[in-house]
Design a protein around this motif. Sequence first.
Motif, PDB file in Angstrom:
ATOM      1  N   GLN A  45       0.824  -1.204   0.000  1.00 11.99           N
ATOM      2  CA  GLN A  45       0.000   0.000   0.000  1.00 11.99           C
ATOM      3  C   GLN A  45       0.862   1.259   0.000  1.00 11.99           C
ATOM      4  O   GLN A  45       0.506   2.271  -0.608  1.00 11.99           O
ATOM      5  CB  GLN A  45      -0.920   0.006   1.231  1.00 11.99           C
ATOM      6  CG  GLN A  45      -1.849  -1.192   1.323  1.00 11.99           C
ATOM      7  CD  GLN A  45      -2.686  -1.376   0.079  1.00 11.99           C
ATOM      8  OE1 GLN A  45      -3.327  -0.451  -0.398  1.00 11.99           O
ATOM      9  NE2 GLN A  45      -2.678  -2.592  -0.459  1.00 11.99           N
ATOM     10  N   TYR A  46       1.996   1.182   0.652  1.00 15.93           N
ATOM     11  CA  TYR A  46       2.883   2.344   0.733  1.00 15.93           C
ATOM     12  C   TYR A  46       3.688   2.522  -0.552  1.00 15.93           C
ATOM     13  O   TYR A  46       3.908   3.649  -1.008  1.00 15.93           O
ATOM     14  CB  TYR A  46       3.824   2.181   1.931  1.00 15.93           C
ATOM     15  CG  TYR A  46       4.811   3.312   2.089  1.00 15.93           C
ATOM     16  CD1 TYR A  46       4.407   4.552   2.600  1.00 15.93           C
ATOM     17  CD2 TYR A  46       6.146   3.145   1.721  1.00 15.93           C
ATOM     18  CE1 TYR A  46       5.310   5.591   2.733  1.00 15.93           C
ATOM     19  CE2 TYR A  46       7.054   4.176   1.852  1.00 15.93           C
ATOM     20  CZ  TYR A  46       6.633   5.401   2.362  1.00 15.93           C
ATOM     21  OH  TYR A  46       7.539   6.428   2.491  1.00 15.93           O
ATOM     22  N   ASP A  47       4.120   1.416  -1.137  1.00 15.48           N
ATOM     23  CA  ASP A  47       4.942   1.457  -2.356  1.00 15.48           C
ATOM     24  C   ASP A  47       4.425   0.406  -3.331  1.00 15.48           C
ATOM     25  O   ASP A  47       4.998  -0.679  -3.456  1.00 15.48           O
ATOM     26  CB  ASP A  47       6.408   1.196  -2.001  1.00 15.48           C
ATOM     27  CG  ASP A  47       7.310   1.249  -3.232  1.00 15.48           C
ATOM     28  OD1 ASP A  47       6.943   1.927  -4.211  1.00 15.48           O
ATOM     29  OD2 ASP A  47       8.387   0.602  -3.205  1.00 15.48           O
ATOM     30  N   PRO A  48       3.321   0.681  -4.034  1.00 18.37           N
ATOM     31  CA  PRO A  48       2.723  -0.329  -4.921  1.00 18.37           C
ATOM     32  C   PRO A  48       3.616  -0.653  -6.112  1.00 18.37           C
ATOM     33  O   PRO A  48       4.280   0.220  -6.662  1.00 18.37           O
ATOM     34  CB  PRO A  48       1.411   0.326  -5.368  1.00 18.37           C
ATOM     35  CG  PRO A  48       1.649   1.794  -5.214  1.00 18.37           C
ATOM     36  CD  PRO A  48       2.567   1.944  -4.040  1.00 18.37           C
ATOM     37  N   LYS A  49       3.605  -1.913  -6.491  1.00 21.13           N
ATOM     38  CA  LYS A  49       4.351  -2.398  -7.650  1.00 21.13           C
ATOM     39  C   LYS A  49       3.364  -2.862  -8.722  1.00 21.13           C
ATOM     40  O   LYS A  49       2.218  -3.199  -8.424  1.00 21.13           O
ATOM     41  CB  LYS A  49       5.269  -3.558  -7.247  1.00 21.13           C
ATOM     42  CG  LYS A  49       6.350  -3.186  -6.245  1.00 21.13           C
ATOM     43  CD  LYS A  49       7.375  -2.239  -6.848  1.00 21.13           C
ATOM     44  CE  LYS A  49       8.499  -1.948  -5.865  1.00 21.13           C
ATOM     45  NZ  LYS A  49       9.519  -1.036  -6.441  1.00 21.13           N
ATOM     46  N   PRO A  50       3.791  -2.891  -9.987  1.00 22.11           N
ATOM     47  CA  PRO A  50       2.866  -3.276 -11.071  1.00 22.11           C
ATOM     48  C   PRO A  50       2.446  -4.735 -10.978  1.00 22.11           C
ATOM     49  O   PRO A  50       3.240  -5.610 -10.619  1.00 22.11           O
ATOM     50  CB  PRO A  50       3.676  -3.001 -12.343  1.00 22.11           C
ATOM     51  CG  PRO A  50       5.106  -3.054 -11.904  1.00 22.11           C
ATOM     52  CD  PRO A  50       5.127  -2.532 -10.506  1.00 22.11           C
ATOM     53  N   ILE A  51       1.188  -4.971 -11.301  1.00 22.54           N
ATOM     54  CA  ILE A  51       0.613  -6.314 -11.298  1.00 22.54           C
ATOM     55  C   ILE A  51       0.028  -6.591 -12.679  1.00 22.54           C
ATOM     56  O   ILE A  51      -0.558  -5.705 -13.306  1.00 22.54           O
ATOM     57  CB  ILE A  51      -0.488  -6.455 -10.229  1.00 22.54           C
ATOM     58  CG1 ILE A  51       0.076  -6.166  -8.836  1.00 22.54           C
ATOM     59  CG2 ILE A  51      -1.091  -7.859 -10.243  1.00 22.54           C
ATOM     60  CD1 ILE A  51      -0.959  -6.239  -7.735  1.00 22.54           C
ATOM     61  N   GLY A  52       0.204  -7.799 -13.155  1.00 30.89           N
ATOM     62  CA  GLY A  52      -0.334  -8.185 -14.450  1.00 30.89           C
ATOM     63  C   GLY A  52      -1.847  -8.328 -14.407  1.00 30.89           C
ATOM     64  O   GLY A  52      -2.509  -7.952 -13.438  1.00 30.89           O
ATOM     65  N   SER A  53      -2.387  -8.895 -15.457  1.00 27.97           N
ATOM     66  CA  SER A  53      -3.836  -9.014 -15.571  1.00 27.97           C
ATOM     67  C   SER A  53      -4.183 -10.285 -16.334  1.00 27.97           C
ATOM     68  O   SER A  53      -3.317 -10.962 -16.889  1.00 27.97           O
ATOM     69  CB  SER A  53      -4.418  -7.797 -16.300  1.00 27.97           C
ATOM     70  OG  SER A  53      -3.875  -7.698 -17.613  1.00 27.97           O
ATOM     71  N   VAL A  54      -5.468 -10.591 -16.350  1.00 31.22           N
ATOM     72  CA  VAL A  54      -5.996 -11.691 -17.159  1.00 31.22           C
ATOM     73  C   VAL A  54      -6.833 -11.058 -18.260  1.00 31.22           C
ATOM     74  O   VAL A  54      -7.873 -10.456 -17.992  1.00 31.22           O
ATOM     75  CB  VAL A  54      -6.840 -12.665 -16.319  1.00 31.22           C
ATOM     76  CG1 VAL A  54      -7.405 -13.768 -17.202  1.00 31.22           C
ATOM     77  CG2 VAL A  54      -6.001 -13.265 -15.197  1.00 31.22           C
ATOM     78  N   ASP A  55      -6.366 -11.167 -19.493  1.00 31.70           N
ATOM     79  CA  ASP A  55      -7.012 -10.509 -20.624  1.00 31.70           C
ATOM     80  C   ASP A  55      -8.001 -11.452 -21.303  1.00 31.70           C
ATOM     81  O   ASP A  55      -7.733 -12.652 -21.452  1.00 31.70           O
ATOM     82  CB  ASP A  55      -5.972 -10.040 -21.637  1.00 31.70           C
ATOM     83  CG  ASP A  55      -4.972  -9.069 -21.026  1.00 31.70           C
ATOM     84  OD1 ASP A  55      -5.403  -8.243 -20.193  1.00 31.70           O
ATOM     85  OD2 ASP A  55      -3.775  -9.143 -21.363  1.00 31.70           O
ATOM     86  N   LEU A  56      -9.127 -10.890 -21.715  1.00 27.68           N
ATOM     87  CA  LEU A  56     -10.120 -11.648 -22.479  1.00 27.68           C
ATOM     88  C   LEU A  56      -9.777 -11.546 -23.958  1.00 27.68           C
ATOM     89  O   LEU A  56      -9.722 -10.454 -24.519  1.00 27.68           O
ATOM     90  CB  LEU A  56     -11.523 -11.101 -22.216  1.00 27.68           C
ATOM     91  CG  LEU A  56     -12.658 -11.772 -22.998  1.00 27.68           C
ATOM     92  CD1 LEU A  56     -12.770 -13.239 -22.619  1.00 27.68           C
ATOM     93  CD2 LEU A  56     -13.978 -11.046 -22.758  1.00 27.68           C
ATOM     94  N   ASN A  57      -9.541 -12.673 -24.579  1.00 27.58           N
ATOM     95  CA  ASN A  57      -9.139 -12.712 -25.985  1.00 27.58           C
ATOM     96  C   ASN A  57     -10.287 -13.208 -26.851  1.00 27.58           C
ATOM     97  O   ASN A  57     -10.882 -14.249 -26.573  1.00 27.58           O
ATOM     98  CB  ASN A  57      -7.932 -13.640 -26.166  1.00 27.58           C
ATOM     99  CG  ASN A  57      -7.537 -13.778 -27.619  1.00 27.58           C
ATOM    100  OD1 ASN A  57      -7.335 -12.791 -28.311  1.00 27.58           O
ATOM    101  ND2 ASN A  57      -7.432 -15.009 -28.087  1.00 27.58           N
TER     102      ASN A  57
END
Length: 205
Positions: A10-22
């Motif tokens: 919460q203090y230092d957020p890092k990037p998170i991937g996702s689940v894409d709909l294809n």
Amino acid sequence: MSLYEYWCEQYDPKPIGSVDLNTEHIAQTSPGVVCFKLFAATMMTAGLFWVPFHFLPLYGWQSVAVSSGIVMLYVGIAFFFIPSPDTDNLGWMGGLINDPFHYSDNWNRTLLFWHGLLGPGRFIAGSILDTAAFLGIAKSDPVPCSEEYFAERYQPPEGVSTANATYAELPAEASPGSDPRLTREEENQKRYGLASARFLINDDE
């Protein structure tokens, strides 16, 4: 995930991937590539079918039906849902060591695992669509291209016919429902894999 990891995230957020709909597939046009993919996909499908057929406590047509259903479900999920991890945030040493200060790397490693697990299913689904497009049963989705390629390939002064080519210009602004944090170029990069894409070309008709 510990409370400490949650607090640090919460203090230092890092990037998170996702689940894409294809829902799109650009088919291969080379006969050799299509035949090779079809052969490889057939072997992979046979292997996937054998696993539940061999281990399920069923016999006869029941085992065949259930095994076929499992394979079709797996291939369908693999085609429509694509886990996209952020590979820049997998943990320390490329994911070999967990980052004790963030939990986002755990999610990215999970997405990476599922990305690999669903890979054979995506290959099988793509091979089926390639074969269908090659036989004329289905049509490939348009191919994204840059404005320079479009001008060179489809708008030359002379010598190239565009009678069988159809194209649609991508919107200049972000489409409704898109991520407001992304620019048009970033959205095109995520969706089409080409940030400078302006036209969608389909010359299979």
